[in-house]
Scaffold this motif. Structure first.
Motif, PDB file in Angstrom:
ATOM      1  N   PHE A 126     -30.467 -28.194 -95.047  1.00  0.00           N
ATOM      2  CA  PHE A 126     -29.870 -26.878 -94.808  1.00  0.00           C
ATOM      3  C   PHE A 126     -30.315 -25.841 -95.841  1.00  0.00           C
ATOM      4  CE2 PHE A 126     -27.439 -29.645 -92.112  1.00  0.00           C
ATOM      5  CZ  PHE A 126     -27.458 -28.908 -90.941  1.00  0.00           C
ATOM      6  N   LEU A 127     -30.871 -26.294 -96.954  1.00  0.00           N
ATOM      7  CA  LEU A 127     -31.488 -25.331 -97.868  1.00  0.00           C
ATOM      8  C   LEU A 127     -32.725 -24.721 -97.208  1.00  0.00           C
ATOM      9  CD1 LEU A 127     -31.369 -23.999-100.624  1.00  0.00           C
ATOM     10  CD2 LEU A 127     -32.856 -25.799-101.501  1.00  0.00           C
ATOM     11  N   GLY A 128     -33.457 -25.547 -96.446  1.00  0.00           N
ATOM     12  CA  GLY A 128     -34.598 -25.028 -95.681  1.00  0.00           C
ATOM     13  C   GLY A 128     -34.151 -23.912 -94.756  1.00  0.00           C
ATOM     14  N   VAL A 129     -33.012 -24.133 -94.075  1.00  0.00           N
ATOM     15  CA  VAL A 129     -32.491 -23.112 -93.152  1.00  0.00           C
ATOM     16  C   VAL A 129     -32.041 -21.876 -93.948  1.00  0.00           C
ATOM     17  CG1 VAL A 129     -30.718 -22.610 -91.410  1.00  0.00           C
ATOM     18  CG2 VAL A 129     -31.750 -24.892 -91.520  1.00  0.00           C
TER      19      VAL A 129
END
Lengths: 482, 332
Positions: A126-129
């Protein structure tokens, strides 16, 4: 039955300045010290990120867009460094302390695997998102991503501390012989996961991370506000950080006091080292301690130091009400931890803790008077204090970890028995050197990245001399905006 | 908890074998997913154009971090199920293991730090770090795997070829991944690299297995001559040749699918060669090396549902960032 593996390393000797044990301990201590800085950054920054993201997406307020953008970049850089420094650490259980991994594998393997699967994946995905997906997902999903990243960071800390707390107060297992080696076998998962130390450690560590990051946010904000008084976003961030400090710093002191009593109950040797208490008997409480000679720095003994003490209060606290209660001294034990490191680390942690409380109250008073961004003295103090939360966090960690020595698993496995027998002093020294050099470069780079981000922010805000000149240490020259 | 979890019997009788499979699955996920990240890093060295470089970095930016976590999943699952193997494997391959994690460190930091500063020299250093880390990591990991599987010295044919093979297969998947996501012009160059790397990989696998049969490295000759290995080799050749043909026709998405099959088949090959041991040097079989029933049952009950959840949000992540890269990146 397969015989226990006893490969003994043949050491060419050229580079073996340190024994495999000493080099391994130094390497683990050094890598965890660096890793913990970045891990605490993720944990402490997570609530800020969630709050800024939520306010930004919901209100569209430019202040929060600015703060979100800045701190998400810091978070991302910190997360990458946390990952790259965290992987070597988990490898070192096998490379340097394989006996520990063998003996405790059944107890620590599960929690570590849960950390990877439940927490680390959550954070990374979710860091990617959060970083790249603003235009690709809905507002709701975007806010949820920030929450999941934060939740991942806090859950990650939980599982790691399940392992560490078990090493401090191990239970829920029995020792059995398997494949010719004595190992711990899980008998009671609830007892093994929820050890007496876990709640103390988790609350103390999470709160320490929050305090460290609140000081960092306050320091960066104070610097920017100092350069650019009307920077609305940074005035908001400064105020927010002070308010968080006002809650977290006093809480840490109260909690720490109760935690110390728990340590006395469960690890009396560590408690004695924290107080340099050698003779069994009634214990005083040393509020302040100063060395009276050089020897007292490297070998502190409470009776030889100049101290400001409350007589009998150590006994009173440890026993829960009896001023004459007996507190075990270090003389009772065959092997003691390096007392000086534990004793001075503990004093530094506690001293800094009280400084943070003072800074928080000072800030609260200025907020009350409406003068927070105008007090040069306060802004300077906060800039100077920005790394101190980390200093307190690290020294606290040293008390916990060095204080447990000579045990790696309290009362069960000694650290020198956990070190690899296949490891040569040369290899261990070589990799220790590599880790020291590379990690120093890493920390330096991390500080430069923070500096560049701040400078870019100042340029963006139109602060006059943001782009000029070289860095002149933590204190900037006062500029025309003042 | 112990009321409903069996204490002295595995949840299902084959649980140790299932865990062996699960550990190999995590290894497979790692070399498939981080494999193309390494490939991107290696192919990055072939670029001069700043725009192309940024395109490459954008292709890998949102996902590499999550991909790398599969390594941690693999390591911790191995520790949780086979602690003896985990500790011996790492202690016996000390310098390789540490070298590998340091290579990962340089690979990870390069792209992250590069964008922090608008300075050509800074960017160049970050690029060196990215490329060197991306090439060294699969090489060292492969050499470690070669030593692990074939019980061979570092500078031996099986170990070195496994390392080179992992680099080659990473280039194949990296090229296919990029070709599916970038503009057609760049894809033509990429498929050339991809096809060359496929040939090198398949050639390497054949030479490696032949040398193992001839020297009986690690006593693996019989295993290599078994039917499952033959089937996996045939499938790899089919995937490699078929993929190259698809690439040559410009069908890049289909190429990507077959390319990703190569490292997956490689992981299966590793599993077949190792079983019934997990680390031949310890002489312990899966059943001898596995942890006690209660611990394994617990890790299964808590861990497997989470693994499904992880797979679900990986699907989510890849769907969010599916399709070609737009402009200079994903924005953000």
């Amino acid at each position: 039955m397969f015989a226990s593996a006893t490969v003994t390393a043949v050491d060419p000797g050229w580079l073996a300045f340190l024994s495999p044990e000493l080099a391994s301990r130094a390497q683990f201590g050094w890598t965890i010290s660096v890793h913990i800085l970045f891990a605490a950054l993720s944990v402490g920054l997570a609530p800020f990120i969630v709050y800024f993201t939520w306010k930004d997406v919901r209100t569209g307020d430019e202040r929060f867009a600015r703060l979100r953008s800045f701190w998400v970049k810091v978070f991302a850089a910190g997360f990458v460094m946390g990952t790259v420094t965290g992987i070597p650490m988990s490898f070192q259980f096998g490379t340097n302390f394989p006996r520990f991994a063998e003996v405790a594998g059944e107890l620590i393997g599960g929690p570590l695997a849960f950390e990877a699967k439940m927490a680390f994946f959550l954070e990374a995905v979710f860091l990617g998102v959060l970083l790249y997906g603003r235009d690709r997902v809905s507002d709701r999903t975007y806010i949820l991503s920030s929450v999941l990243v934060g939740f991942g960071a806090w859950l990650s800390g939980f599982w790691i501390l399940v392992v560490n707390a078990w090493m401090q107060t191990p239970q829920g297992y029995e020792m059995v012989v398997r494949n010719g080696l004595e190992v711990a076998r899980l008998t009671d998962p609830i007892a093994a996961f929820f050890t007496p130390r876990l709640p103390w450690m988790y609350v103390h560590m999470i709160n320490a991370s929050v305090i460290s990051v609140a000081l960092l946010v306050a320091g960066v904000s104070a610097y920017i506000v100092w350069k650019k008084r009307d920077a609305a976003a940074w005035n908001t961030a400064l105020k927010l950080a002070v308010v968080i400090l006002l809650v977290s710093a006093p809480f840490q002191a109260l909690h720490g006091d109760a935690y110390a009593r728990h340590v006395e109950d469960t690890q009396p040797q560590k408690f004695a080292a924290m107080e340099a208490h050698y003779e069994t008997g009634s214990a005083d409480l040393h509020l302040l301690a100063f060395p009276t000679s050089v020897d007292a720095i490297t070998d502190p003994r409470a009776e030889n130091l100049f101290t400001v003490s409350l007589p009998g209060v150590g006994s009173f606290l440890a026993s829960g009400g009896d001023f004459d209660a007996t507190v075990l001294g270090l003389n009772e034990y065959e092997n003691n931890p390096p007392v000086a490191l534990v004793f001075w680390s503990f004093r530094m942690m506690v001293g800094l803790g009280f400084l943070f409380i003072a800074l928080a109250f000072w800030g609260a008073y200025l907020i009350y008077r409406g003068r927070l961004s105008e007090s040069d003295r306060y802004l300077k103090a906060m800039v100077l204090a920005s790394p101190l939360g980390y200093a307190a966090l690290l020294t606290g960690w040293y008390v916990t970890e060095i204080g447990r020595q000579p045990w790696v698993i309290q009362g069960e496995l000694k650290t020198n028995d956990a070190v690899s027998t296949a490891l040569s002093g040369t290899d261990a020294t070589l990799t220790l050197t590599a880790f020291v050099v590379i990690y120093i470069a890493l920390i330096t780079t991390a500080l430069y990245v923070l500096k560049w981000l701040i400078r870019e922010e100042l340029r963006d805000l139109g602060a006059a001399d943001a782009t000029d000149g070289r860095w002149r240490g933590p204190l900037p020259e006062v500029n025309n905006d003042d | 908890m112990t009321d409903w979890l069996p204490v002295d019997a595995y949840l299902v009788d084959a649980l140790p074998e299932i865990w062996f499979g699960a550990v190999m699955f995590a290894l497979g996920m790692y070399i498939v997913l981080d494999g193309f990240d390494f490939g991107i890093g290696i192919l990055y060295a072939t670029l001069d154009d700043e725009h192309d470089r940024e395109t490459f970095l954008s292709a890998f930016g949102p996902v590499w971090d999550a991909n790398e976590v599969w390594l941690v999943a693999f390591g911790t699952m191995l520790l949780a199920a086979f602690p003896r193997v985990y500790s011996r494997l790492l202690a016996d391959h000390y310098l390789l293991a540490i070298g590998f994690v340091l290579a990962l460190l340089f690979r990870g930091l390069g792209p992250e730090l590069r964008e922090q500063r608008d300075d050509d020299r800074w960017k160049r250093y970050c690029d060196y770090s990215f490329v060197a880390g991306s090439a060294l990591a699969p090489l060292l990991f492969g050499v470690l795997a070669g030593r692990w599987i074939f019980d061979a010295p570092t500078l031996s044919l099986p170990a070195v070829l496994t390392g080179v093979g992992l680099v080659a297969v990473s280039v194949v998947t990296g090229a296919a991944f990029l070709a599916a996501k970038t503009d057609p012009e760049l894809a033509v160059t990429l498929r050339r690299y991809g096809i060359t790397a496929t040939a090198a990989y398949l050639g390497g696998v054949v030479v490696l297995l032949a040398s193992v049969v001839l020297t009986d490295a690690g006593g693996a000759a019989d295993a290599v001559l078994s039917r499952p290995v033959a089937a996996l080799v045939v499938a790899s050749v089919a995937a490699g040749v078929g993929g190259s043909a698809l690439a040559a026709r410009g069908r890049y998405r289909a190429w990507l699918a077959t390319a990703l099959a190569l490292p997956a088949l490689l992981a299966a090959l590793v599993a077949v060669l190792l079983y019934p041991t997990v680390y031949p040097a310890t002489g312990l079989t899966v059943r001898e090396a596995v942890v006690s029933p209660l611990a394994l049952n617990l890790t299964t009950v808590l861990g497997f549902p989470v693994l499904l959840l992880v797979l679900w949000y990986f699907t989510f992540l890849y769907s969010v960032f599916s399709g070609p890269i737009e402009g200079d990146g994903y924005g953000g």
